[in-house]
Scaffold this active site. Structure first.
Site, short mmCIF file in Angstrom:
data_model
loop_
_atom_site.label_atom_id
_atom_site.label_comp_id
_atom_site.label_asym_id
_atom_site.label_seq_id
_atom_site.Cartn_x
_atom_site.Cartn_y
_atom_site.Cartn_z
N GLY A 60 32.57 -9.61 70.68
CA GLY A 60 30.98 -9.35 70.37
C GLY A 60 30.83 -9.64 69.03
O GLY A 60 29.45 -9.39 68.70
N VAL A 61 31.46 -10.51 68.38
CA VAL A 61 31.08 -11.04 67.07
C VAL A 61 30.30 -12.42 67.04
O VAL A 61 29.84 -12.74 66.09
CB VAL A 61 32.28 -10.98 66.09
CG1 VAL A 61 32.79 -9.78 65.83
CG2 VAL A 61 33.30 -12.08 66.41
N LYS A 91 31.42 -15.50 68.69
CA LYS A 91 32.23 -16.67 68.81
C LYS A 91 31.76 -17.61 69.50
O LYS A 91 31.30 -18.72 69.38
CB LYS A 91 33.75 -16.33 68.93
CG LYS A 91 34.30 -15.10 68.00
CD LYS A 91 35.80 -15.30 68.43
CE LYS A 91 35.94 -14.27 69.87
NZ LYS A 91 35.47 -12.91 69.74
N THR A 92 31.63 -17.26 71.10
CA THR A 92 30.98 -18.07 71.98
C THR A 92 29.49 -18.54 71.80
O THR A 92 29.29 -19.69 71.95
CB THR A 92 30.99 -17.47 73.42
OG1 THR A 92 32.29 -17.07 73.54
CG2 THR A 92 30.71 -18.40 74.61
N SER A 147 50.93 -0.74 57.30
CA SER A 147 50.07 -0.80 56.27
C SER A 147 49.80 0.73 55.75
O SER A 147 49.24 1.03 54.66
CB SER A 147 48.78 -1.39 56.33
OG SER A 147 48.07 -0.72 57.45
N LYS A 199 38.87 -2.82 55.88
CA LYS A 199 39.15 -1.40 55.39
C LYS A 199 38.23 -0.68 54.24
O LYS A 199 37.93 0.14 53.92
CB LYS A 199 40.77 -1.45 54.78
CG LYS A 199 41.67 -1.73 55.99
CD LYS A 199 42.87 -1.95 55.54
CE LYS A 199 44.01 -2.28 56.65
NZ LYS A 199 45.46 -2.31 56.35
#
Length: 791
Positions: free
Chosen positions: A370-371, A373-374, A697, A740
């Site tokens: 959902g960021v 890319k496509t 981490s 983060k």
């Protein structure tokens, strides 16, 4: 029936009155003998031989009946029909193998009144049909009708010789004509038996006519089918012969003329502008096609191959739009943020302005769902003016889907790469390889290995598809791949691509995307106008924080679409259900969000408000962005063991073990009692328990929580940390720093401890992400102590 004597060739004359009432019975297989019918019978069964011999001794009269089941070897009284023909044996011949051949002449219809007890053979008391032959117009008409049908039947049937009709025309008596027709009818025993059992000539003629009509209809259909089959065979043979004659004549004359269809194919080959080697291959296949009969399966295979060769683009290309300003405007118009991928595309355009040709443009966009890319790849294609072809690689597990199948297989075809090139129609499209990290492998091959050739700039100018079996140049194609998780991409494939990370959107980015793109799009989709519907910034922020938890904006778009539906319903209902144009203005405030979307789905996780012993705040990366991670430690009496809860993965459990080992080995330095673990059970818990957690981490966070619980010191509630630890207390670098830091900022954290080696990553993080945070690099656990336990 009259008592007129019946002439039996050279034999003596037999009358009905001379036939005894008790006769031996001879069962017959698969045959019905009618009166006036001379028929040879081969007798082999013991009981039948005894019956025939007895008949010869008594005066040569015998009753012939048909068996109900021809497979019965020793028929009983129940296995034979009770209506048959009384006949006379006119000739007998004993064969060397013990069998007997007799020639019988049917005399009259007879039925069995009762069977006479006889162990040697079947014997019965019979009743002879003595009915008189009726006369009149109806009988004449029935005989004529049956005669016409019989003539038609003989003409159509392949199993009956035409000479049958010559003998038939010499018979004048109606009854003899009837039995002659019935005996020459190719029908089942049951059907013939029905004719024989009827006692009235009129009924027999009706039954015979019915049988003849049915048979004629069947024979006509058979002939029609046979005619069609023969016509098709003759057409195919004629076409084949003509084609062979044309081919031979052309070979003799040295001419190269082909059919219009093949001429069209040759013209397409000439116009395709193929490379020399490929054109030679195409001409070779074309010459083979000309000499192949069109009915041959090889013809279709070769023709399909040539269609693919001429269908794939070899020289046609689109002109790139190399105006950097134009490309920048398009990219900014379609997407907010994503500065790094945009910058990389602009660099590519700038280089093309100078060199006009550049190899090796293979980009890989990696980021959560959902960021964008496509959609970014689609915008790049629009900005450059290139055609876009998309291939979804999710779930592909067969190497042949990339390289194609060899032509030896039935139904073979090229792979997805060549299919997409044909769909694009040009040699320089933008090819989007979606979900490159979702490919798998099985016994059919490894598609990711096949992709190595496609995505290698040094090799893809000679890409060889198994179906085409010629080199195809992919070097002019701009490849863009997308993936969700970088580590799922095989390393050799990563090495061939320039990987651009697309991090999850920050809250203020999502707010801007909603205002610039999502809200206008959804308002238009739901028939609303921007001047009548206002969604305030606080409302958008509440939807982002309380109704979505994602790195992208897909769920945000769904929630805004839901709000638009509710608003549309309000507006329409305000006009009493009328769908006329409405001028009412609606403002979606933060207070009304819960009314539209219901109870909030997520709560905003905040840091503890007060200091606690054994509770320390860490930072975690998730596929939907960053989050804070509370680590709680309690030490109690019990067996000396370490208990870990909260659905922890193996890596995180090992980090906890390493932290405990370091603290036990350095208790005095850390101001922890030397025997804090003796006779005690140490329990580490990471809420929320239903969410799986893993990764190294959280090592420094768990170490600080154990120190706090063991020493009784309260840890600061406004400090969060992240970092992997070693048994020497060194803090190693981590990933996902951007997400983060955003989680720390969102949760009200003031100080963030990061590994010293991650300082270099701060340069790529936006200032607004770091705003309000004091970021402290630490190299060891000792350095981190003073920030966690300071006043």
């Amino acid at each position: 029936m009259s008592e007129t004597p019946i002439k039996l060739g050279n034999q003596s004359i037999e009358t009905i009155e001379n036939i005894p009432t008790v006769l031996p019975v001879l069962p017959l297989r698969d045959v019905v003998v009618f009166p006036y019918m001379i028929f040879p019978v081969l007798v082999g069964r013991e009981s039948s031989l005894r019956a025939a011999n007895e008949a010869l001794q008594r005066g040569k009269n015998i009753l012939l009946v048909a068996q109900k089941n021809p497979t019965t070897d020793e028929p009983t009284t129940e296995d034979v029909y009770h209506h048959g023909t009384a006949a006379k044996i006119i000739q007998m011949l004993k064969l060397p193998n013990g069998l007997m051949k007799i020639l019988v002449d049917g005399v009259v219809q007879a039925s069995i009144k009762r069977f006479v007890p006889n162990q040697a053979f079947l014997e019965a008391e019979i009743v002879i049909n003595r009915a008189k032959v009726p006369e009149g117009r109806e009988i004449d008409a029935l005989v004529r009708h049956a005669t016409t049908l019989f003539s038609e039947y003989v003409r159509l049937s392949r199993n009956i010789a035409p000479e049958i009709l010559i003998a038939f025309d010499g018979i004048k008596e109606p009854q003899r004509r009837l039995y002659y027709m019935a005996s020459n009818l190719v029908q089942s025993v049951d059907a013939k038996q029905r004719v024989l059992e009827l006692q009235s000539l009129r009924e027999q003629l009706y039954e015979l006519s019915k049988l003849l009509t049915t048979e004629i209809d069947i024979l006509k259909i058979e002939k029609e089918i046979d005619t069609k089959v023969q016509d098709n065979i003759q057409k195919s043979q004629r076409k084949f012969f003509i084609q062979e004659q044309i081919r031979i004549l052309q070979d003799e004359l040295g001419e190269d003329e082909a059919s219009p269809e093949l001429s069209k194919v040759k013209e397409q080959i000439r116009q395709a502008k193929m490379p020399k080697e490929v054109e030679e291959k195409a001409i070779e296949e074309f010459n083979k096609l000309k000499k192949t009969p069109s009915m041959s399966p090889e013809f279709t295979v070769t023709r399909n191959y040539l269609d693919w060769l001429v269908g794939v683009p070899w020289s046609k290309r689109t002109k790139d739009n190399l105006d950097v300003k134009h490309v920048k405007e398009i990219l900014d118009e379609d997407h907010f943020g994503l500065e790094r991928p945009k910058e990389r595309i602009l660099e590519y355009i700038a280089v093309l302005n100078l060199v006009r040709s550049m190899k090796g443009q293979i980009l890989c966009f990696v980021g959560p769902p959902g960021v964008g890319k496509t959609s970014l790849a689609k915008s790049i294609a629009r900005a450059l003016g290139r055609k876009l072809v998309r291939i979804s690689l999710g779930g592909v597990r067969d190497e042949a889907e990339i390289r194609g199948h060899r032509r030896t297989y039935i139904g073979s075809m090229p792979g997805k790469i060549i299919q997409s090139m044909k769909r694009a129609g040009v040699v320089n499209p933008l090819m989007l390889l979606d979900e490159v990290d979702k490919m798998s492998m099985d016994f059919r091959g490894d598609p990711s290995s096949a992709m190595l050739e496609v995505l290698d700039p040094e090799q893809n100018n000679t890409f060889n598809d198994h179906y085409l079996d010629v080199d195809y140049d992919l070097s002019k194609v701009m490849f863009i791949t997308t993936a969700n998780v970088r580590y799922n991409i095989p390393l050799p494939l990563q090495d061939r691509m320039e990987i651009i990370e697309l991090p999850g959107y920050l809250d203020h980015d999502k707010k801007e995307i909603a205002k610039r793109h999502i809200i206008p799009k959804q308002l238009k989709a739901h028939g609303l106008e921007a001047k009548t519907v206002t969604i305030e910034d606080e409302s958008i922020a509440r939807v982002i924080n309380e109704y979505t938890r994602e790195a992208g904006v897909r769920n945000l778009e769904r929630e805004i679409a839901s709000i638009c539906r509710k608003v549309a319903k309000e507006i329409v209902l305000s006009k009493n259900g009328s769908a006329k144009k409405v001028k009412k203005s609606v403002s979606v405030t933060a207070d009304r969000i819960e009314q539209y979307l219901g109870v909030p789905k997520f709560r905003k996780k905040a840091a503890d408000r007060e200091r606690r012993v054994g509770s320390v705040t860490g930072l975690a990366w998730t596929s939907v962005g960053g989050d804070i991670l509370n680590v709680d430690v309690t030490i109690m009496r019990g067996t000396e063991k370490l208990t870990l809860t909260g659905q922890l993965g193996d890596v995180m459990k090992e980090s906890a073990q390493a932290a405990l080992s370091y603290i036990r080995a350095n208790a005095s330095k850390l101001k922890v009692p030397q025997d804090f673990y003796k006779g005690k059970e140490i329990h580490i818990h990471l809420p929320e328990g239903s969410i799986p957690k893993d990764g190294p981490s959280a090592g420094v966070t768990m170490a600080m929580a154990i120190v706090s619980a063991a020493s009784g010191r309260k840890a600061r509630n406004d400090v969060a940390m992240t970092g992997e630890i070693t048994l020497r207390g060194i803090i190693l670098p981590i990933g996902g720093l951007n997400e983060k830091l955003l989680a720390a900022q969102r949760s009200g954290i003031r100080i963030v401890l990061i590994p010293s080696e991650n300082v270099k990553d701060l340069a790529e993080i936006q200032e607004k992400t770091k705003q309000g945070l004091k970021i402290v690099p630490v190299g060891t656990i000792q350095e981190a102590l003073k920030y966690v336990f300071s006043a």
